[in-house]
Scaffold this active site. Sequence first.
Site, mmCIF file in Angstrom:
data_model
loop_
_atom_site.group_PDB
_atom_site.id
_atom_site.type_symbol
_atom_site.label_atom_id
_atom_site.label_comp_id
_atom_site.label_asym_id
_atom_site.label_seq_id
_atom_site.Cartn_x
_atom_site.Cartn_y
_atom_site.Cartn_z
ATOM 1 C CB SER A 1 -0.924 -0.004 1.227
ATOM 2 O OG SER A 1 -1.537 1.161 1.264
ATOM 3 C CG MET B 1 -7.981 7.749 2.668
ATOM 4 S SD MET B 1 -7.316 7.395 3.801
ATOM 5 C CE MET B 1 -6.702 5.981 3.943
ATOM 6 C CG MET C 1 -11.357 4.268 1.366
ATOM 7 S SD MET C 1 -10.246 3.942 2.554
ATOM 8 C CE MET C 1 -8.672 3.928 1.618
ATOM 9 N N GLY D 1 -1.704 1.310 9.621
ATOM 10 C CA GLY D 1 -0.943 0.931 10.924
ATOM 11 C C GLY D 1 -1.991 0.069 11.817
ATOM 12 N N GLY E 1 -4.160 -4.287 8.239
ATOM 13 C CA GLY E 1 -3.553 -5.083 9.308
ATOM 14 C C GLY E 1 -2.817 -6.363 8.734
#
Length: 218
Positions: free
Chosen positions: A7, A36, A67, A144, A176
């Site tokens: 990513s 985003m 997003m 994270g 994750g």
Amino acid sequence: MAIIAPSLLSADFTRMGEEVREIESVGTKVLHIDIMDGHFVPNLTFGYTMVKALRPLSGMVFDVHLMMTDPLAYIENFAKAGSDVITVHTECDSDLSQCIDLIHQCGKKAGLSVKPKTSPEALFPYLDKIEHILVMTVEPGFGGQSMMPECLDKIAVIKAECASRGLRIPVMIDGGVNASNVRRAAEAGADMMVAGNAVFGAADRAAAFNELNALSEI
């Protein structure tokens, strides 16, 4: 073996071109790019100008994850910038059928994503029209975070519905992913996995990428 897609959100923003070249050099085939808007999620990242700037530097598949509250207004720009796959959220305000149609009109693959609290059945009305599915295993908005393992249960539900229709749509998970859970995700049926800090945050990125690949082989 699942495809590991690093990513860009976890890259060093001060040297993006170098980061893209380096991550491709370790064997990456798919680069996940999180967009985003600060409204759909409480964070801001990149725009289509970033995608356009990076496109000439890489032959990787640019997997662009919008997003955004109103992705329909931006799909064409991201397509022209060099995206290969464009994914929108089932929870967005735009008409999903219009989004999918526009992505296809732009010559790109269309994906749909569901957040952790969204039922996988939200995808079902659109399965015959899309080429990519993204299951969020964290609440979108920040890198994270720790994986929410219960979200992996959605994969079997989605794949069963696809199988009943004679469809084979790759299912990606995002959130994750690391060496401690990548095998569990692969066993749950994930075909692709987004890995941010687990790759970009590693001292030896090639070793980290190769370890994730090895662990995802079942």
